[in-house]
Design a protein around this motif. Structure first.
Motif, short mmCIF file in Angstrom:
data_model
loop_
_atom_site.label_atom_id
_atom_site.label_comp_id
_atom_site.label_asym_id
_atom_site.label_seq_id
_atom_site.Cartn_x
_atom_site.Cartn_y
_atom_site.Cartn_z
N HIS A 115 -70.34 85.49 76.01
CA HIS A 115 -69.58 86.07 76.87
C HIS A 115 -68.94 85.14 77.83
O HIS A 115 -67.92 85.37 78.53
CB HIS A 115 -70.17 87.24 77.63
N HIS A 116 -69.31 83.93 78.07
CA HIS A 116 -68.72 83.06 78.97
C HIS A 116 -67.58 82.42 78.33
O HIS A 116 -66.93 81.48 78.83
CB HIS A 116 -69.96 82.01 79.51
N GLN A 117 -67.24 82.53 77.05
CA GLN A 117 -66.63 81.75 76.40
C GLN A 117 -65.20 82.18 76.80
O GLN A 117 -64.12 81.17 77.16
CB GLN A 117 -66.44 81.91 74.84
N ASP A 118 -64.87 83.26 77.33
CA ASP A 118 -63.51 83.76 77.83
C ASP A 118 -63.21 83.04 79.13
O ASP A 118 -62.21 82.38 79.29
CB ASP A 118 -63.36 85.44 78.10
N HIS A 119 -64.19 82.91 79.87
CA HIS A 119 -64.17 82.11 81.24
C HIS A 119 -63.99 80.60 80.95
O HIS A 119 -63.20 79.88 81.47
CB HIS A 119 -65.27 82.15 82.05
N GLU A 120 -64.79 80.00 79.87
CA GLU A 120 -64.81 78.83 79.38
C GLU A 120 -63.11 78.48 79.07
O GLU A 120 -62.51 77.45 79.37
CB GLU A 120 -65.65 78.35 78.43
N GLU A 121 -62.42 79.41 78.10
CA GLU A 121 -61.13 79.24 77.77
C GLU A 121 -60.08 79.02 78.93
O GLU A 121 -59.08 78.41 78.59
CB GLU A 121 -60.83 80.11 76.94
N ASN A 122 -60.03 79.73 80.13
CA ASN A 122 -59.25 79.45 81.12
C ASN A 122 -59.69 78.51 82.23
O ASN A 122 -59.06 78.55 83.15
CB ASN A 122 -59.32 80.87 81.65
N SER A 123 -60.83 78.01 82.07
CA SER A 123 -61.34 76.97 83.21
C SER A 123 -60.61 75.53 82.85
O SER A 123 -59.89 75.29 81.75
CB SER A 123 -62.72 76.65 83.08
N HIS A 124 -60.65 74.66 83.87
CA HIS A 124 -59.99 73.35 83.38
C HIS A 124 -61.23 72.40 83.12
O HIS A 124 -62.10 72.20 83.92
CB HIS A 124 -59.48 72.79 85.07
N GLY A 125 -60.90 71.92 82.09
CA GLY A 125 -61.67 70.88 81.43
C GLY A 125 -61.08 69.52 81.66
O GLY A 125 -60.05 69.28 81.71
N ASP A 126 -61.92 68.37 82.02
CA ASP A 126 -61.57 67.10 82.23
C ASP A 126 -62.46 66.17 81.41
O ASP A 126 -63.48 66.51 80.90
CB ASP A 126 -61.77 66.56 83.78
N ILE A 127 -61.74 64.97 81.07
CA ILE A 127 -62.25 63.90 80.07
C ILE A 127 -62.31 62.75 81.13
O ILE A 127 -61.43 62.28 81.77
CB ILE A 127 -61.53 63.70 78.84
N GLU A 128 -63.54 62.06 81.15
CA GLU A 128 -63.61 60.90 81.77
C GLU A 128 -63.96 59.65 80.68
O GLU A 128 -65.01 60.06 79.89
CB GLU A 128 -64.52 60.80 82.80
N ILE A 129 -63.22 58.52 80.70
CA ILE A 129 -63.69 57.42 79.69
C ILE A 129 -63.88 56.33 80.46
O ILE A 129 -63.04 55.76 81.37
CB ILE A 129 -62.40 57.22 78.73
N SER A 130 -65.05 55.51 80.29
CA SER A 130 -65.30 54.40 81.10
C SER A 130 -65.51 53.33 79.66
O SER A 130 -65.92 53.50 78.67
CB SER A 130 -66.65 54.51 81.74
N GLN A 131 -64.96 52.28 80.14
CA GLN A 131 -65.02 50.91 79.28
C GLN A 131 -65.21 49.64 79.95
O GLN A 131 -65.20 49.58 81.35
CB GLN A 131 -63.58 50.81 78.55
N THR A 132 -65.98 48.92 79.28
CA THR A 132 -66.13 47.35 79.99
C THR A 132 -65.55 46.56 78.71
O THR A 132 -65.53 46.77 77.70
CB THR A 132 -67.54 47.12 79.83
#
Length: 184
Positions: A115-132
């Motif tokens: 049931h949390h999927q509906d909330h997840e669909e409306n939330s803000h998701g971010d991606i962080e990429i770190s590189q060397t």
């Protein structure tokens, strides 16, 4: 005394990372999560460059929830592969190679399908990429390019911040710009 500049630069990069890490918790910092906008931080030490890209997931993969479909899982997998092979910045002579790459997401791990999927669909998701990166023969190069705007056209603005032995600074790239100069 000889390690003081390195400690100082490391502390500056840590400060840049901490200041920008609000994108990973966009719900607690509403101004941090802006579609079309991403942040790239770089620390230059000799021929080694540490990078961190922070972006709303929609800019990079077109959605902001944990991948559910095979197509969404493939998009994320393709991004991980791209980031492990493609330097987020490079010199005009293409001297940089990725030596380490990690991708982190802000959505919950474990594949919840309840049931949390509906909330997840409306939330803000971010991606962080770190590189060397290892950029042999770098010298005092002040010209750089990035493939980000071409590869991810949903990124309309890219804020770039850097710290190097010569100092620190920043610039903003507007789509479709791909190059910038580090001002000393």
């Amino acid at each position: 005394m000889g390690c003081h500049p390195l400690v100082h630069r490391t502390a500056l990069l840590a400060g840049l990372i901490i200041a920008a890490s609000g994108t990973a918790t966009a719900n607690s910092n509403p101004g941090a999560h802006q579609h079309g906008h991403a942040n790239l931080q770089m620390a230059i030490e000799g021929h080694s460059i540490s990078l961190m890209l922070m972006s709303p997931a929609a800019n990079l993969i077109g959605f902001e929830h944990q991948p559910h479909t095979d197509a969404e899982k493939q998009q994320l997998s393709d991004l991980v592969r791209w980031a492990s092979d493609t330097p987020l910045i490079n010199t005009p002579e293409q001297r940089c190679l990725v030596t380490d790459s990690q991708l982190h997401t802000s959505w919950p791990q474990g594949g919840h399908h309840d049931h949390h999927q509906d909330h997840e669909e409306n939330s803000h998701g971010d991606i962080e990429i770190s590189q060397t990166l290892d950029c042999q023969g770098l010298g005092n190069s002040d010209q750089w390019s990035t493939p980000l705007m071409a590869e991810f056209p949903d990124i309309e603005q890219l804020d770039v911040q850097w710290v190097s032995p010569q100092g620190q600074g920043g610039t903003r790239l507007e789509h479709p710009a791909s190059s910038f100069r580090i001002e000393h």
